[in-house]
Write a protein that holds these residues in place. Structure first.
Motif, PDB file in Angstrom:
ATOM      1  N   GLY A   8     -15.722  83.379  38.374  1.00 27.57           N
ATOM      2  CA  GLY A   8     -16.153  83.908  37.207  1.00 27.57           C
ATOM      3  C   GLY A   8     -16.173  83.453  35.939  1.00 27.57           C
ATOM      4  N   ALA A   9     -17.150  83.798  34.713  1.00 26.58           N
ATOM      5  CA  ALA A   9     -17.188  83.067  33.790  1.00 26.58           C
ATOM      6  C   ALA A   9     -15.820  83.050  32.962  1.00 26.58           C
ATOM      7  CB  ALA A   9     -18.240  83.644  32.825  1.00 26.58           C
ATOM      8  N   GLY A  10     -14.881  83.905  33.106  1.00 21.91           N
ATOM      9  CA  GLY A  10     -13.694  84.070  32.342  1.00 21.91           C
ATOM     10  C   GLY A  10     -12.692  83.148  32.708  1.00 21.91           C
ATOM     11  N   SER A  40     -25.221  81.615  47.001  1.00 24.35           N
ATOM     12  CA  SER A  40     -24.839  80.910  45.507  1.00 24.35           C
ATOM     13  C   SER A  40     -25.492  81.491  44.390  1.00 24.35           C
ATOM     14  CB  SER A  40     -25.415  79.542  45.716  1.00 24.35           C
ATOM     15  OG  SER A  40     -25.103  78.997  44.581  1.00 24.35           O
ATOM     16  N   LYS A  41     -26.777  81.932  44.590  1.00 25.23           N
ATOM     17  CA  LYS A  41     -27.548  82.526  43.302  1.00 25.23           C
ATOM     18  C   LYS A  41     -26.547  83.980  43.037  1.00 25.23           C
ATOM     19  CE  LYS A  41     -31.861  82.692  43.391  1.00 25.23           C
ATOM     20  NZ  LYS A  41     -33.216  83.148  43.915  1.00 25.23           N
ATOM     21  N   ARG A  42     -26.245  84.583  44.110  1.00 22.73           N
ATOM     22  CA  ARG A  42     -25.573  86.151  43.722  1.00 22.73           C
ATOM     23  C   ARG A  42     -24.376  85.768  43.293  1.00 22.73           C
ATOM     24  NH1 ARG A  42     -27.256  88.754  49.526  1.00 22.73           N
ATOM     25  NH2 ARG A  42     -29.730  89.017  48.981  1.00 22.73           N
ATOM     26  N   ARG A  43     -23.546  84.675  43.698  1.00 18.54           N
ATOM     27  CA  ARG A  43     -22.144  84.529  43.253  1.00 18.54           C
ATOM     28  C   ARG A  43     -22.385  84.195  42.072  1.00 18.54           C
ATOM     29  NH1 ARG A  43     -21.336  81.910  48.093  1.00 18.54           N
ATOM     30  NH2 ARG A  43     -21.642  79.927  47.053  1.00 18.54           N
ATOM     31  N   PHE A  44     -23.152  83.445  41.349  1.00 20.27           N
ATOM     32  CA  PHE A  44     -23.366  82.874  40.087  1.00 20.27           C
ATOM     33  C   PHE A  44     -23.827  84.217  39.150  1.00 20.27           C
ATOM     34  CE2 PHE A  44     -25.777  81.576  36.738  1.00 20.27           C
ATOM     35  CZ  PHE A  44     -25.083  80.653  35.815  1.00 20.27           C
ATOM     36  N   VAL A  45     -24.658  85.021  39.460  1.00 20.80           N
ATOM     37  CA  VAL A  45     -24.858  86.175  38.641  1.00 20.80           C
ATOM     38  C   VAL A  45     -23.748  86.821  38.546  1.00 20.80           C
ATOM     39  CG1 VAL A  45     -26.435  88.327  38.492  1.00 20.80           C
ATOM     40  CG2 VAL A  45     -27.530  85.971  39.252  1.00 20.80           C
ATOM     41  N   ALA A  46     -23.223  87.197  39.587  1.00 18.27           N
ATOM     42  CA  ALA A  46     -21.790  88.145  39.561  1.00 18.27           C
ATOM     43  C   ALA A  46     -20.807  87.510  38.821  1.00 18.27           C
ATOM     44  CB  ALA A  46     -21.301  88.413  40.980  1.00 18.27           C
ATOM     45  N   GLY A  47     -20.779  86.382  38.625  1.00 17.32           N
ATOM     46  CA  GLY A  47     -19.659  85.460  37.987  1.00 17.32           C
ATOM     47  C   GLY A  47     -20.054  85.550  36.497  1.00 17.32           C
ATOM     48  N   MET A  48     -21.308  85.644  36.006  1.00 16.22           N
ATOM     49  CA  MET A  48     -21.607  85.658  34.594  1.00 16.22           C
ATOM     50  C   MET A  48     -21.672  87.015  33.969  1.00 16.22           C
ATOM     51  SD  MET A  48     -22.115  82.612  33.753  1.00 16.22           S
ATOM     52  CE  MET A  48     -23.186  82.997  32.150  1.00 16.22           C
ATOM     53  N   VAL A  53     -22.010  90.821  29.563  1.00 14.75           N
ATOM     54  CA  VAL A  53     -21.659  92.319  28.891  1.00 14.75           C
ATOM     55  C   VAL A  53     -20.994  92.188  27.648  1.00 14.75           C
ATOM     56  CG1 VAL A  53     -20.128  94.360  29.305  1.00 14.75           C
ATOM     57  CG2 VAL A  53     -21.569  93.463  31.326  1.00 14.75           C
ATOM     58  N   HIS A  54     -20.166  91.427  27.514  1.00 13.43           N
ATOM     59  CA  HIS A  54     -19.487  91.177  26.131  1.00 13.43           C
ATOM     60  C   HIS A  54     -20.186  90.448  25.051  1.00 13.43           C
ATOM     61  CE1 HIS A  54     -15.955  92.015  29.060  1.00 13.43           C
ATOM     62  NE2 HIS A  54     -15.513  92.824  27.965  1.00 13.43           N
ATOM     63  N   GLN A  55     -20.986  89.467  25.591  1.00  8.92           N
ATOM     64  CA  GLN A  55     -21.824  88.838  24.813  1.00  8.92           C
ATOM     65  C   GLN A  55     -23.216  89.060  25.177  1.00  8.92           C
ATOM     66  OE1 GLN A  55     -18.943  85.135  25.074  1.00  8.92           O
ATOM     67  NE2 GLN A  55     -20.030  84.865  23.198  1.00  8.92           N
ATOM     68  N   PRO A  56     -23.995  90.197  24.833  1.00  6.59           N
ATOM     69  CA  PRO A  56     -25.383  90.385  25.158  1.00  6.59           C
ATOM     70  C   PRO A  56     -26.481  89.270  24.511  1.00  6.59           C
ATOM     71  CG  PRO A  56     -24.364  92.477  24.363  1.00  6.59           C
ATOM     72  CD  PRO A  56     -23.321  91.153  23.989  1.00  6.59           C
ATOM     73  N   GLU A  57     -26.097  88.529  23.530  1.00  7.60           N
ATOM     74  CA  GLU A  57     -26.928  87.494  22.835  1.00  7.60           C
ATOM     75  C   GLU A  57     -26.977  86.461  23.944  1.00  7.60           C
ATOM     76  OE1 GLU A  57     -22.625  86.924  21.545  1.00  7.60           O
ATOM     77  OE2 GLU A  57     -24.139  88.735  21.650  1.00  7.60           O
ATOM     78  N   LEU A  58     -26.267  86.242  24.904  1.00  2.77           N
ATOM     79  CA  LEU A  58     -26.208  85.068  25.951  1.00  2.77           C
ATOM     80  C   LEU A  58     -27.479  85.154  26.526  1.00  2.77           C
ATOM     81  CD1 LEU A  58     -22.451  84.851  27.127  1.00  2.77           C
ATOM     82  CD2 LEU A  58     -23.903  83.104  25.717  1.00  2.77           C
ATOM     83  N   LEU A  59     -27.958  86.422  26.886  1.00  4.81           N
ATOM     84  CA  LEU A  59     -29.121  86.817  27.726  1.00  4.81           C
ATOM     85  C   LEU A  59     -30.421  86.300  26.888  1.00  4.81           C
ATOM     86  CD1 LEU A  59     -27.927  89.703  29.833  1.00  4.81           C
ATOM     87  CD2 LEU A  59     -27.677  87.312  30.472  1.00  4.81           C
TER      88      LEU A  59
END
Length: 200
Positions: free
Chosen positions: A23-25, A97-105, A110-116
């Motif tokens: 995960g990104a954390g 791999s794609k699913r794990r990346f999305v889940a990890g991000m 959620v905490h930084q919506p501007e990242l999207l």
């Protein structure tokens, strides 16, 4: 167009590996240095802040989605239909791999919506010529169905039996072929007539 520096590419690959795994954390400069084999200074040269790194990861992921959609398009149909089928196939591909990346991000987004913001821009680009007549709405419905299946499977909400999943995706593609036609169908004509009658 010049190729990106090898170190930058190496950093992004290592960062993606960390996000997919933990995960990104867990994406710290120390962990990134360990996984990439680069120094912390070499990493911060390319990505001064973690936000810079996360945005670049998302930009890179968008390019991968585009490539996936492009590679999934059939070559013997109308370009608009090919684009729609490419979208359906890309969103319903069983790419762990794609699913794990999305889940990890997810937590970072959620905490930084501007990242999207880059994701929002990409969706706006894709929808730039979206028609909102009945045919356009039907095509949009298929996009929502494909994206919905992606998110349902990501969260493991209600796994479909393999045979049913294949049938569902085949149905989406058949409907894409039926509904992407610019010619009004009998069904569309009937619906339009009913709508006009109600508005009198």
């Amino acid at each position: 167009m010049p190729r990106p520096p090898l170190a930058r590419t190496k950093i992004l690959l290592a960062a993606r590996q960390i996000v997919e795994r933990s995960g990104a954390g867990a994406l710290t400069y120390d962990e990134l240095a360990t996984v990439s084999g680069l120094t912390r200074g070499g990493i911060t040269y390319h990505f001064p802040t973690k936000d810079d790194l996360l945005r670049s990861l998302l930009d890179d992921d968008i390019k991968q989605w585009r490539a996936s959609e492009q590679a999934s398009r059939p070559s013997n149909v109308d370009p608009a239909l090919a684009e729609l089928i490419g979208f359906i196939r890309s969103h319903t591909s069983e790419d762990e791999s794609k699913r794990r990346f999305v889940a990890g991000m997810l937590s970072a987004a959620v905490h930084q919506p501007e990242l999207l913001d880059s994701c929002r821009s990409e969706i706006a680009r894709q929808r730039g010529d979206q028609r909102w007549d009945e045919a356009g709405l039907k095509c949009y419905l298929l996009r929502l169905a494909a994206a919905g299946l992606f998110w349902e499977e990501l969260f493991q909400l209600h796994p479909l039996p393999t045979k049913v999943r294949k049938q569902l995706i085949a149905l989406m593609e058949r409907k894409a072929e039926q509904w992407s036609s610019t010619e009004p169908t009998a069904e569309t004509a009937t619906t339009d007539a009913e709508e006009q009658h109600k508005n009198r």
